[in-house]
Every structure is written in C-alpha cells, then in structure tokens.
Design a protein around this motif. Structure first.
Motif, PDB file in Angstrom:
ATOM      1  N   LYS A   8       0.794  -1.237   0.000  1.00  0.00           N
ATOM      2  CA  LYS A   8       0.000   0.000   0.000  1.00  0.00           C
ATOM      3  C   LYS A   8       0.826   1.287   0.000  1.00  0.00           C
ATOM      4  CE  LYS A   8      -3.847  -2.526   0.722  1.00  0.00           C
ATOM      5  NZ  LYS A   8      -4.074  -3.327   1.904  1.00  0.00           N
ATOM      6  N   GLN A   9       2.099   1.209  -0.335  1.00  0.00           N
ATOM      7  CA  GLN A   9       2.934   2.418  -0.344  1.00  0.00           C
ATOM      8  C   GLN A   9       3.317   2.848  -1.759  1.00  0.00           C
ATOM      9  OE1 GLN A   9       3.744   3.939   2.706  1.00  0.00           O
ATOM     10  NE2 GLN A   9       2.334   2.365   3.463  1.00  0.00           N
ATOM     11  N   ALA A  10       2.938   2.061  -2.750  1.00  0.00           N
ATOM     12  CA  ALA A  10       3.295   2.400  -4.136  1.00  0.00           C
ATOM     13  C   ALA A  10       2.038   2.863  -4.859  1.00  0.00           C
ATOM     14  CB  ALA A  10       3.872   1.172  -4.838  1.00  0.00           C
ATOM     15  N   SER A  11       2.220   3.626  -5.951  1.00  0.00           N
ATOM     16  CA  SER A  11       1.038   4.071  -6.692  1.00  0.00           C
ATOM     17  C   SER A  11       0.432   2.898  -7.465  1.00  0.00           C
ATOM     18  CB  SER A  11       1.401   5.222  -7.622  1.00  0.00           C
ATOM     19  OG  SER A  11       2.572   4.910  -8.320  1.00  0.00           O
ATOM     20  N   ASP A  12      -0.840   3.039  -7.829  1.00  0.00           N
ATOM     21  CA  ASP A  12      -1.534   1.998  -8.576  1.00  0.00           C
ATOM     22  C   ASP A  12      -0.878   1.792  -9.940  1.00  0.00           C
ATOM     23  OD1 ASP A  12      -3.258   1.796  -6.496  1.00  0.00           O
ATOM     24  OD2 ASP A  12      -4.873   2.947  -7.438  1.00  0.00           O
ATOM     25  N   ASP A  26       7.338  -0.477  -3.750  1.00  0.00           N
ATOM     26  CA  ASP A  26       7.464  -0.636  -2.287  1.00  0.00           C
ATOM     27  C   ASP A  26       7.713  -2.100  -1.911  1.00  0.00           C
ATOM     28  OD1 ASP A  26       5.073  -1.798  -2.883  1.00  0.00           O
ATOM     29  OD2 ASP A  26       3.851  -0.570  -1.539  1.00  0.00           O
ATOM     30  N   LYS A  27       8.096  -2.908  -2.908  1.00  0.00           N
ATOM     31  CA  LYS A  27       8.403  -4.338  -2.748  1.00  0.00           C
ATOM     32  C   LYS A  27       7.163  -5.181  -2.445  1.00  0.00           C
ATOM     33  CE  LYS A  27      13.106  -3.972  -2.641  1.00  0.00           C
ATOM     34  NZ  LYS A  27      13.566  -2.693  -2.103  1.00  0.00           N
TER      35      LYS A  27
END
Ligand code: PLP
Length: 435
Positions: A8-12, A26-27
């Motif tokens: 939940k830390q990377a953009s879609d 964000d792995k």
C-alpha cells in the motif's frame, strides 16, 4: 483494471505496468482491485466446455478490460495447446495432471501466458527490448525459457547454480538458443537470486536496459494458474463428483494455490483447499498457530517446494484482509518429511499402480489423511515423475520411462555462459556482452 500493491505504499499500476515491473516499487505484490464473479450460467454448463474455452472465460474476467478479446483469446489458445486430465488414483482421490506441457510441469502455463502477454504489450508500444532475468533452482528456468522462446522483443537470461541442477533440468534451458541465454553461476541458488535482485536495484543498469522478472510474483504468471482449478471442477462435474470438492495443492511459493483461491472468490464451487508442504512447513505452522515465522529453507526431495518465506503469503493475507479465521476456514494444511514422501510414492505405486512425483506425493498424502467421508479430493500433480528420475527410481526400484519431450531435450547440446557470483562480472556481461 487497476492493480494495487500489498504494501500500500506504491502508486496503482495498469496491467501493463504491473506485468513489466513485476514487483511494486514498495516491494509489495500487485493485486487487482476487483475480482469478478462468473455468472451461475457458466458454472451450470462448465462441463460442456473445452479447457481452452473455460480458460478464456476466466482470462476475460481478469484481463478483458485491458487486452482486446481477439488478442486475449489467441494468447489463451496458444498457451493451452495441451491437456490437464483428471485421473482417478483411488476412491475419492483424483490426480489433476499438470505435466503435459512442454517442460512437463505446471509452471508451463504461467510461463507461456506471461511470455505472450508481455510480447503483446511490447509490440503495441513499440518498446525497446525487454530483458527478463530469472534465477532458478531447476523448474522455473525451464518453464520460463520455453515459454519465452522465440517471442520477439524479449531476451531471457536464466541464472542457475553450476552443478546443482539435474542434467534433465539443465538441458531444458541451456539448449534452446535464440533469445534465451543460460548463465551458469559458480555459486548457489541464493547467489543467483542475489545477482538478479542486485541487477534490479542497479541504477546504471536500469538506465541501460529494461529489466523485468518472471517468477510467480508477476501477475501474468500467477493468475493464469487459476485456469487449472476451473478445468478440474468441470472434469469432476462431468464424472458426477463435484459436490464437496476439496483441492490439494503442493505448495512452495504459494502462487499456484493463491490462483485457486481467486477462483473460489469468483464463485467456483470448491469447498476448501489443502496446502501440502514438505519440511519447509512455514505455512502449516501459521495455520496451526496464527504466527507467520519465515526461516531459511532446507533441502528436500520435493525441491521445488523448498521455500522458507513464501512470497505469495502476502497475497493470501491481502485476499482475506488479514483475517486468520477466514483463512483457516478455507485452507487446511499438512506437511511431510522426505521419509514420508518416499513412503507415499512407494506405497501408492504398489497399491494403485499410480506413480507420483515427490511433490504430488505430498498432495496425495495430504488428501488421504485430511479428507472427510463425504468429500471428494483432487490433488495437483505438479510435475512428471521422470523429472525427478533418480529419486523416483531409487524409491520404487524400477526404471521410469522418460517421455519423448524430455528425451528430445537430452539429445541437444548445452550452451551456457560461465560466470562467477560477483555482481560486477554479471553487470558487465549484461551491459557489454562477453568478449
Ligand atoms: C513450483 C512448484 C511447486 C510449488 O508451486 P508454488 O506456486 O511455488 O507454490 C510445486 N511442485 C512443483 C513441481 C513445482 O515446480
């Protein structure tokens, strides 16, 4: 369809971005925002459809928004030009044989599907060459290499540990030529994996060439495995045995079983799943205790399941919103030692005439011990026993016939690039080639 990262830390991402990137920045692992149910009418008639027809309906639910219907259909039909029959082993227990593809293991479907989908995206965008890096301890390399063979715009580098894969496995990815390069690393499987990870983190390398990975974190490799579960259900329904159906999956990285769980969420009437582990029983322990404790893997005779920190566990948690009770409600587990695996291969062969491979043996035994009287079980026979020739022959004390497809590989000439496990040697090779 948009994809989010389990962290939940990377953009879609779009499907195309998710497939080309593999892992989110964000792995985390990519998950689709929506899992579409298939209509009841489809399940009512599913036994009348072919494997390809069923798979296309499932693929359409996953990828139909992002890939034109004719292209998607072609990809599915090209991928599945072999069968996955259900075979009765004994009362209430059936084997879904996933070893009729080119490299005789279930990873063929994901490898072929991903290769074709990535090939389509590259052609569409007129993108520069994409380089696929894959570290293998045996089976993944052959499935990915054979899947991508001859696909334009893609070059595959298979990194494998020198002297640590069987001759049969090695021949399946070192004899192909064309767009496939086998790199024979003087080191362990972990060293190979570290080289791949370092390559993805190297800025200079990433500016020089477009890199992606092809292991089961990639949505294009793991989602198509759902096809198998729908086809298994269709065949069991045809036999009149589809009520109270339990499916057992020999599991390592948990990509295969996760695809099955997606199927259940799409309305496929599977009562529950059983995950079969070998001694690397991290998931089994999680089911028993609610605590997930990864640890270094140990070597077993079911080596494709030697995983100490299954990457798709993150997807299972996400699918069930972290609800432990919901997870144990849908999934049960069993785990077996090498000794128990040997015993199962031998006894099953003696009693039924069915020859299991070491992975399928975990699946079969888990059903034999876990099934309730009113249930019918299907286990996924994930590889042909001849792929583990020495192990299987030493257990049953007999020669095992090698299928034609494997023999053809054995006759071809090995070609590989020998490299040390030093990252700078690998980087220099990727950037400048061997001189
Ligand atoms: C990869 C593999 C498995 C494990 O599948 P996962 O999706 O990693 O759980 C089981 N059996 C065989 C033969 C395999 O190659």
């Amino acid at each position: 369809m948009k994809y989010y990262s389990t962290n939940k830390q990377a953009s879609d991402a779009s499907l195309e971005e998710a497939v080309i990137r593999g892992l989110a920045s964000d792995k985390g692992l990519y998950m689709p925002y929506e899992i579409k149910s298939l209509p009841q009418s489809f399940y009512d008639e599913i036994e009348n459809f072919s494997f390809q027809e069923i798979a296309y309906r499932v693929a359409d639910a996953f990828f139909g928004e992002d890939v034109p219907a004719d292209v998607l259909k072609q990809i599915v039909y090209d991928t599945l030009n072999f069968d996955a029959p259900v075979v009765k082993v004994k009362d209430h227990i059936y084997s879904l044989e996933l070893f009729h593809g080119p490299t005789l293991a279930f990873k063929d479907v994901g490898g072929r599907f991903m290769a074709r989908l990535l090939g389509y995206f590259i052609r569409k965008e007129g993108k520069r060459m994409v380089n696929v890096l894959v570290a293998t301890s045996g089976d993944t390399g052959s499935a990915v290499a054979n899947g991508f063979l001859g696909v334009e715009g893609i070059h595959v580098y298979v990194l494998y540990p020198k002297g640590k894969v069987s001759e049969i496995q090695e021949k399946q990815f070192t004899t192909l030529g064309q767009n496939i390069t086998a790199i024979e690393v003087d080191g362990s499987f972990d060293d190979c994996q570290a080289l791949v990870k370092n390559a993805f983190m190297d800025k200079e390398l990433k500016e020089h060439m477009l890199l992606t990975s092809a292991n089961s974190i990639n949505v294009a490799r793991f989602l198509p495995q759902a096809f198998y579960y729908f086809y298994a259900y269709a065949q069991m329904k045809k036999l009149g045995k589809a009520d109270n159906l339990v499916i057992c999956v020999p599991s390592g990285n948990f990509g295969n079983i996760t695809a099955g769980l997606f199927g259940k969420m799409m309305g496929l009437p599977i009562k529950r799943f059983v995950a079969a582990n070998n001694r690397n029983d991290i998931f089994y322990q999680y089911l028993k205790t609610g605590i997930y404790l990864p640890r270094p893997s140990v070597a077993t005779i079911a080596n494709a399941m030697d995983v100490g920190n299954p990457s798709n566990f993150a997807r299972i948690l996400d699918l069930y919103k972290g609800d432990y009770n919901a997870i144990v409600n849908d999934i049960d587990g069993e785990a077996y030692t090498d000794e128990q695996i040997r015993e199962t291969v031998q006894k099953t062969f003696e009693e039924t005439g069915y020859l299991l491979d070491p992975h399928g043996a975990c699946g079969y035994r888990a059903l034999a011990e876990n099934l309730k009287p009113d249930e019918t079980g299907v286990f996924l026979e994930t590889a042909h026993p001849a792929k583990f020739l020495q192990t299987v022959e030493s257990i049953i004390g007999m020669k095992v016939a090698i299928p034609e497809k494997l023999q053809a590989f054995m006759k071809r000439k090995k070609q590989s690039i020998p490299l040390s496990k030093d990252f700078y040697a690998f980087k220099s090779y990727l950037m400048h080639g061997s001189k």
